[in-house]
Design an enzyme around this catalytic site. Structure first.
Site, mmCIF file in Angstrom:
data_model
loop_
_atom_site.group_PDB
_atom_site.id
_atom_site.type_symbol
_atom_site.label_atom_id
_atom_site.label_comp_id
_atom_site.label_asym_id
_atom_site.label_seq_id
_atom_site.Cartn_x
_atom_site.Cartn_y
_atom_site.Cartn_z
ATOM 1 N N SER A 35 0.795 -1.228 0.000
ATOM 2 C CA SER A 35 0.000 0.000 0.000
ATOM 3 C C SER A 35 0.829 1.279 0.000
ATOM 4 O O SER A 35 0.296 2.358 -0.277
ATOM 5 C CB SER A 35 -0.945 0.014 1.208
ATOM 6 O OG SER A 35 -0.228 0.228 2.408
ATOM 7 N N LYS A 89 0.591 4.961 6.703
ATOM 8 C CA LYS A 89 0.127 5.728 5.544
ATOM 9 C C LYS A 89 0.787 7.106 5.597
ATOM 10 O O LYS A 89 1.534 7.435 6.504
ATOM 11 C CB LYS A 89 -1.399 5.886 5.550
ATOM 12 C CG LYS A 89 -2.194 4.598 5.673
ATOM 13 C CD LYS A 89 -2.119 3.721 4.441
ATOM 14 C CE LYS A 89 -2.944 2.438 4.633
ATOM 15 N NZ LYS A 89 -2.768 1.501 3.507
#
Length: 224
Positions: A35, A89
């Protein structure tokens, strides 16, 4: 049992202090998924500064004081507001920002981010197989960093506009078309931030031959 504890009290004290250090001061985080490609690869282990933003009571989300402010572009670890899973993230929007995405392009407070084409790569995405990936430099405010898009994948390329509430942050994966992020679980409260990822400690190719990737050791994760 008590005799064993007395005989090993030095070791037990060390383990307790080490646990406190890891949960309150510094930590490491292995990267299990794609990701955050192209900046973080599966098999990277990153150093996390737990004192970048808050000093917390060990093993809790209770802040004793604020030490710094999260910035747009920071790579952070945090607990998912959906199920508590630890995630990593990038902060895309700060409290008070109005953010939207139109065809992969971010707009912050009405100002579109700038993009520079860097090149291409490949990524294996089940069940589609190997796909071409485009590598871009995203310029958002004062922060610049690499992202990746996968044109052949169905993804949420449009959302918002959304105004980020006070003391919350909007997170996006750098691998924009292969990331479960704030487009899925919403904004993240500050108390769920664990720390700022500073650099790569070690790296190995866990998807292939497990050989170390020496060129990645020590790489900074701070935005340019």
């Amino acid at each position: 049992m008590s005799r064993w504890i007395r005989a090993n009290k030095g070791l037990l004290a060390f383990l307790m202090l080490f646990g406190i250090f890891r949960t309150a001061v510094a930590d490491w985080n292995p990267i299990p998924s794609a990701s955050m490609r192209p900046n973080l690869l599966e098999g990277d282990v990153v150093f996390v500064n737990r004192l970048a933003y808050d000093v917390k009571i060990p093993l809790t989300d209770i802040s004793l004081g604020r030490l710094g402010e999260p910035q747009r572009g920071d790579v952070v670890t945090f607990s998912s507001p959906k199920d508590g899973t630890r995630l990593i993230k990038r902060i895309a929007a700060l409290p008070g920002d109005t953010i939207e995405m139109r065809g992969e392009r971010l707009l912050i407070n009405g100002t579109p981010a700038g993009y520079t084409m860097l090149g291409q790569g490949m990524e294996t995405v089940a069940p589609l197989g190997q796909l071409a990936a485009l590598h871009l430099e995203e310029h958002s405010g004062d922060a610049s960093y690499r992202i990746q898009v996968l044109p052949q994948v169905r993804a949420m390329r449009d959302f918002g506009p959304l105004t980020v509430p006070a003391d919350r942050f909007l997170m996006l994966g750098d691998n924009r078309d292969n990331s479960g992020d704030s487009r899925v679980f919403g904004t993240v409260p500050r108390e769920l931030l664990i720390g700022r990822a500073e650099r790569i400690l070690v790296s190995a190719d866990i998807k292939d031959d497990w050989l170390p990737r020496l060129d990645r050791i020590g790489m900074s994760l701070r935005p340019r």
